[in-house]
Design an enzyme around this catalytic site. Structure first.
Site, short mmCIF file in Angstrom:
data_model
loop_
_atom_site.label_atom_id
_atom_site.label_comp_id
_atom_site.label_asym_id
_atom_site.label_seq_id
_atom_site.Cartn_x
_atom_site.Cartn_y
_atom_site.Cartn_z
N CYS A 2 -6.04 3.84 -3.47
CA CYS A 2 -6.46 2.22 -2.87
C CYS A 2 -7.42 1.80 -3.72
CB CYS A 2 -6.93 2.47 -1.64
SG CYS A 2 -4.90 3.66 -0.77
N LYS B 148 0.87 8.73 -5.52
CA LYS B 148 -0.65 8.90 -5.91
C LYS B 148 -1.18 9.87 -5.73
CE LYS B 148 -2.78 7.07 -1.43
NZ LYS B 148 -3.10 6.66 -0.18
N LYS C 63 -6.30 -5.30 3.77
CA LYS C 63 -6.90 -4.37 3.76
C LYS C 63 -8.22 -4.62 2.08
CE LYS C 63 -6.11 -0.24 1.44
NZ LYS C 63 -5.27 1.79 2.05
N ASP D 132 -0.59 -0.62 -4.69
CA ASP D 132 -1.91 -0.69 -4.87
C ASP D 132 -1.21 1.31 -6.04
OD1 ASP D 132 -1.43 1.30 -2.78
OD2 ASP D 132 -3.85 0.86 -2.38
N ASN D 133 -1.26 1.89 -5.79
CA ASN D 133 -0.97 3.41 -6.50
C ASN D 133 1.31 3.92 -6.05
OD1 ASN D 133 -2.64 3.82 -3.04
ND2 ASN D 133 -0.06 4.56 -3.19
N ASP E 119 0.82 -0.84 -0.06
CA ASP E 119 0.03 0.04 0.09
C ASP E 119 0.47 1.16 -0.04
OD1 ASP E 119 -2.32 1.55 0.67
OD2 ASP E 119 -3.01 0.38 1.88
N ASP E 120 0.72 2.27 -0.90
CA ASP E 120 1.38 3.66 -0.99
C ASP E 120 2.97 3.67 -0.70
OD1 ASP E 120 -1.35 4.49 -0.86
OD2 ASP E 120 -1.00 6.10 0.75
N HIS F 59 -11.39 -2.56 1.11
CA HIS F 59 -11.39 -1.28 1.36
C HIS F 59 -12.45 -1.34 -0.28
CE1 HIS F 59 -9.50 2.92 0.83
NE2 HIS F 59 -10.83 2.79 1.46
N ARG G 165 -8.21 -1.46 -6.45
CA ARG G 165 -8.65 -2.38 -5.46
C ARG G 165 -9.83 -3.51 -6.50
NH1 ARG G 165 -5.30 -3.10 -0.78
NH2 ARG G 165 -4.33 -1.28 -1.28
N HIS H 9 1.57 2.50 4.17
CA HIS H 9 0.73 3.72 3.80
C HIS H 9 0.54 4.54 5.23
CE1 HIS H 9 -3.70 5.39 4.15
NE2 HIS H 9 -3.50 5.56 2.65
CA LIG Z 1 -2.99 2.82 -1.38
#
Ligand SMILES: [Ca+2]
Length: 573
Positions: free
Chosen positions: A87, A419, A144, A342-343, A49-50, A146, A91, A241
């Site tokens: 995010c 992001k 996660k 994810d980004n 994540d991130d 989301h 997903r 994240h």
């Molecule tokens: Ca993210």
């Protein structure tokens, strides 16, 4: 669409089932369904994540990621793989093989009043888990989720993992939160807390470890319960994240490792990426975001990156435990492992300003009491206020701080932006694929552009599943992606266009050309072979190419229900 007839045939042939695919004469031994199931690959889909394109070791970073580097050395690394820049849309797209708007999550998990923006997965899509179960797969998820706006413990759960194809789930329904006390922590359909979960009682609760440990547990249980079946497992880490949360012993490993400032590490990464062949020698580096010399509180700023690195380090060790369990069960070689992000690196400034008012007094939380929200910061389980700002060193449970734009610029080396945006810094992700015997040249790179939508197509392809046209009475949209399996054998993925829209930021990639727009600005055009760092806009010198891609974008946006930004809430119809 799956474009790989050869792949299925090659795949079955590799398993010794070649004659089955080729139209086998009568009288040959046909493997039983259970034997076929045993030979179907497990699939472990791991996402972080991130994180930026060049954070992990095998993509040029200085952060210690020996497990991912090991998977890369035995597998295949994509150099032009893409996510959606954020995010939830990532997903939604990853899970369904569609663009996020088609899945109902055109922006985030709020309902903006039209079908592409309900903030909740719709019924015109299936998740990878839903697609693979009919093919004999068992399905597990940790981490996660989301992709639903319904997070209330007593509210509707129609889009929680167990209702969308997963048999077991340990993780969080929402998008972020404390690593020591995650908001919306769940086991299956029930909210839990680190204090009241009877099934997982570590000495110190740390969410990254919890995601890895529960994933490892699911593998163990799988081989106790149903060793004859293959499994699909989705492991969605929240590292790295915000908030910058890591265990002190892990942070200590990186103490002083980022004292040389932003430019030094960007240059080092840039050089290593060129040596590795991840980027071309003749590309220029994007503009530097921050000047280290002007940073007032260097110790705090360096500490932010030390914690960030420790978060990734911890995730890598967790992936190491998952890999070790696969090896222990003797199934590592028959498991297709994906790792992606994810980004891009995140420039959001959460918790970086000074606190606006004194912290309130709190009471300790009861074992069943849930952390109510992810932001603004609140309290620790033992009753301390969660603190922000440059006078607080990030890492422990009573802190809530993001690492900020200047380190995100390092994470995204050598690309532009972050992001949210669909320039390369926002949407470029590593993709490591590991599958012994099927990745023909271990340690190699694939330069074909690919996108999240391709993961569903690949899973369907290698599992022998049939992507449904209807599911539980609903018509299902066709997959948007292509199987990556040809690339495992060194083949191309064919000509196609890939599209982005997030918060009015738009892009199209086709072959070597990309148009991209940063909201509310106009279109830019780049030759990605000559200039993937997007520094030489060719829009004015190649208007025909620009118009060609603009037309593609308009048709795609209309087809997928993309609305102009900013969204204005429509009345429900
Ligand atoms: Ca993210």
């Amino acid at each position: 669409m799956v474009t790989s007839n050869w792949t299925r045939r090659d795949f079955l042939k590799a398993l010794g089932f070649g004659a089955v695919a080729a139209g086998m004469p009568a009288g040959r031994i046909v493997p039983s369904a259970s034997a076929q199931n045993r030979r179907k690959p497990n699939i472990v889909l791991i996402m972080s994540d991130d994180m930026g394109f060049s954070d992990i070791g095998c993509y040029g970073g200085e952060i210690h990621t020996p497990t991912l580097d090991h998977l890369a050395a035995g597998g295949l690394r994509f150099t032009q793989f893409y996510n959606t820049a954020r995010c939830c849309p990532t997903r939604a797209s990853l899970m369904t093989g569609l663009y996020q708007h088609q899945a109902g999550i055109g922006h985030m998990t709020g309902d903006s009043g039209s079908d592409s923006y309900r903030g909740d997965l719709n019924r015109r899509c299936v998740t990878i888990a839903e697609a693979l179960r009919p093919a004999g797969y068992r399905t597990y998820m940790t981490g996660k989720w989301h992709v639903t706006r319904f997070t209330d413990r007593n509210g509707p759960k129609h889009n929680w993992p167990l209702q969308r194809g997963y048999e077991k789930f340990y993780g969080t329904i929402t998008g972020a939160g404390s690593f020591y006390d995650p908001t919306t922590l769940c086991r299956d359909n029930t909210y839990i807390t680190p204090d009241n979960d009877p099934q997982y009682k570590p000495d110190t609760f740390y969410y990254t470890d919890a995601i890895s440990d529960n994933a490892t547990q699911y593998i163990r249980e799988h081989y106790d319960e149903s060793p004859e079946k293959p499994f699909f497992m989705y492991v969605a880490f929240t590292a790295a994240h915000w908030p910058m949360h890591a265990l002190e012993k892990d942070i200590a490993k990186y103490k002083g490792k980022f004292d040389k400032g932003y430019r030094y590490y960007r240059r080092q990464r840039f050089r290593r990426m060129k040596e590795m062949g991840l980027i071309r020698e003749d590309w220029d580096m994007s503009e530097r975001a921050g000047d280290w010399e002007k940073v007032e509180n260097k110790e705090w700023e360096a500490r932010c990156m030390e914690v960030y690195a420790a978060m990734i380090d911890s995730m890598d060790r967790g992936i190491g435990r998952i890999v070790a369990e696969l090896k222990k069960q003797g199934v590592f070689d028959n498991t297709l492992i994906f790792f992606l992000q994810d980004n891009g690196g995140c420039a959001e400034g959460m918790g970086r300003g000074k606190p606006r008012k004194p912290y309130p007094k709190y009471e300790p939380m009861g074992p069943d009491e849930l952390q109510p929200h992810i932001w603004p910061p609140m309290q620790t389980r033992d009753g301390r206020p969660v603190r922000v700002g440059p006078e607080v060193m990030p890492g422990p449970a009573d802190t809530y701080i993001a690492y900020g734009r200047n380190w995100a610029n390092v994470s995204n080396t050598p690309f532009r932006l972050y992001k949210h945006w669909v320039h390369e810094g926002g949407i470029s992700t590593p993709l490591i694929c590991h599958w012994p015997g099927h990745i023909k040249t271990p340690g190699s790179l694939c330069h074909e552009p690919g996108h999240l939508i391709d993961i569903m197509a690949t899973c369907v392809d290698v599992s022998g599943a049939t992507y449904p046209s209807t599911y539980k009475g609903h018509e299902i949209q066709p997959m948007e992606g292509v199987s990556l399996a040809p690339a495992f054998g060194g083949r191309g993925l064919g000509d196609r266009a890939i599209y982005w829209e997030h918060e009015g930021n738009r892009a199209v990639r086709r072959g070597k050309w990309k148009i991209v727009s940063k909201h509310p600005g106009g279109w830019e055009l780049y030759d990605m072979e000559a200039d993937r760092t997007e520094l030489h806009d060719l829009a004015s010198t190649h208007p025909e190419k620009l118009n060609e891609l603009k037309s593609l974008y308009e048709a795609w946006a209309k087809r997928c229900g993309v609305r102009p930004w900013p969204l204005r809430k429509k009345k429900k119809t």
